[in-house]
Design an enzyme around this catalytic site. Sequence first.
Site, PDB file in Angstrom:
ATOM      1  N   LYS A 196       0.846  -1.201   0.000  1.00  0.00           N
ATOM      2  CA  LYS A 196       0.000   0.000   0.000  1.00  0.00           C
ATOM      3  C   LYS A 196       0.890   1.262   0.000  1.00  0.00           C
ATOM      4  O   LYS A 196       2.111   1.164  -0.034  1.00  0.00           O
ATOM      5  CB  LYS A 196      -0.954  -0.047   1.181  1.00  0.00           C
ATOM      6  CG  LYS A 196      -1.839  -1.319   1.205  1.00  0.00           C
ATOM      7  CD  LYS A 196      -2.853  -1.372   0.073  1.00  0.00           C
ATOM      8  CE  LYS A 196      -3.503  -2.718  -0.172  1.00  0.00           C
ATOM      9  NZ  LYS A 196      -4.313  -3.274   0.890  1.00  0.00           N
TER      10      LYS A 196
HETATM   11  C1  LIG Z   1      -5.207  -4.391   1.415  1.00  0.00           C
HETATM   12  C2  LIG Z   1      -6.667  -4.272   1.442  1.00  0.00           C
HETATM   13  C3  LIG Z   1      -7.430  -4.532   2.595  1.00  0.00           C
HETATM   14  C4  LIG Z   1      -6.887  -5.208   3.812  1.00  0.00           C
HETATM   15  O1  LIG Z   1      -5.824  -4.623   4.382  1.00  0.00           O
HETATM   16  P1  LIG Z   1      -4.781  -5.487   5.254  1.00  0.00           P
HETATM   17  O2  LIG Z   1      -3.970  -4.414   5.885  1.00  0.00           O
HETATM   18  O3  LIG Z   1      -4.016  -6.347   4.297  1.00  0.00           O
HETATM   19  O4  LIG Z   1      -5.555  -6.284   6.243  1.00  0.00           O
HETATM   20  C5  LIG Z   1      -8.782  -4.239   2.561  1.00  0.00           C
HETATM   21  N1  LIG Z   1      -9.380  -3.770   1.455  1.00  0.00           N
HETATM   22  C6  LIG Z   1      -8.699  -3.562   0.318  1.00  0.00           C
HETATM   23  C7  LIG Z   1      -9.432  -3.028  -0.868  1.00  0.00           C
HETATM   24  C8  LIG Z   1      -7.332  -3.827   0.263  1.00  0.00           C
HETATM   25  O5  LIG Z   1      -6.656  -3.647  -0.875  1.00  0.00           O
END
Ligand SMILES: *Cc1c(COP(=O)(O)O)cnc(C)c1O
Length: 400
Positions: A196
């Site tokens: 991210k």
């Molecule tokens: C990455 C992601 C999540 C979950 O996040 P984590 O930190 O991996 O638990 C939720 N929604 C979307 C759209 C994502 O891309």
Amino acid sequence: MEAIPAIEGGVPVRETLLPYGHHLIDDADIAAVTAVLRGAWITQGDNVAEFEAAVADYCGARYSVAVSSGTAALHAACAVAGIGAGDEAVVPTMTFAATANAVVYCGGTPIFCDVQPDTLNADPVDIKRRITARTKVLLPVDFAGHPTDLDEIMALARQAGALVIEDAAHSLGATYHGKRVGSLADMTVLSFHPVKHITTGEGGIVLTDNAAYYQRLMEFRHHGIVRGDADDGGWFYSIERLGHNFRITDFQCVLGLSQLRKLDDFIARRRQIAARYRDELGDLAEITLPRTRAGVSPVYHLFVIQLNRERLRVDRKRIYDALRAENIGVGVHYIPVHRQPYYGREFGCCEGDHPVAEDYYARALTLPVFPAMTDADVSDVISAVRKVVAYYRVIGDGGG
Ligand SMILES: *Cc1c(COP(=O)(O)O)cnc(C)c1O
């Protein structure tokens, strides 16, 4: 005569695999984490509060609560929104499964909706069709970093007496009609997973302007514990509602603080890479590039292209395998959640339910985009896509 793809016996564009996403950790990040690890306090401490304040400030939100993952943040937001047994939340099927899973953790039912063909975000027209008397929450996703239609979705939620939780795991730093993501919905959720925009290893946050939600989120993160008054005795606490241990550590949050200082540069680099893809792949009739609506500035968590299959001699799997053989780590984001066996079995979702998402899924490929990519890496992706597409394109049979 065009170059032979590696999968057909040619030489790959590059020798090592380029992933679709990757974190960028520098010496300042490492020094910050090391300093906390050498200190007396490693779990939830001052750096958590500081990180929360910094993210809230960046996004233009009043309050924020940092937790152990983006999934935990979604779970907490759904719980605080009051989702329980018999309640429904409308979720776009084109997302990572965590968005829908969070609703199920609370005992609710995710009601999947289809997406718009251009943004791949929840289609407000389809959301409206799926709202019932049991709808508690609308849970749109800013797919790939392009903000969803929040004006329309907030209006639908207000009419329905529902709340909006925006899954902004892809869109930290994006703006919608001049405002930062995080300042718009009832609650906004971010993820700090390494792919991210900024990372804490694992981590997530819920942003809100609502003081009551903030209080409840703080409790939910820590077993539902509410501290008593001094009169009750210094040891006293009570648990009014069940919570979890969703705490994040101080060394993760100091990493987040250090990463946040670089966020604008990270976003600028993602946009540069996206601009090169547009400039240098835009002439290929065999692929469709992502579109941007007026009034939004996306942040390109993902750069998704769609194959125009009638112009190619082979299917998506062959193009995917061919690009992988060139050592370009393409991906597919995502398998529509309603097509997952669990959701089919437990919630009666089936193939054909959401035609726009399914059509996109059949043609989708994600190209690498992350701030640590060099210009040479970007050139490799462009060369590989051009090479593979040129090799597999349908040649006109007009004889001319
Ligand atoms: C990455 C992601 C999540 C979950 O996040 P984590 O930190 O991996 O638990 C939720 N929604 C979307 C759209 C994502 O891309």
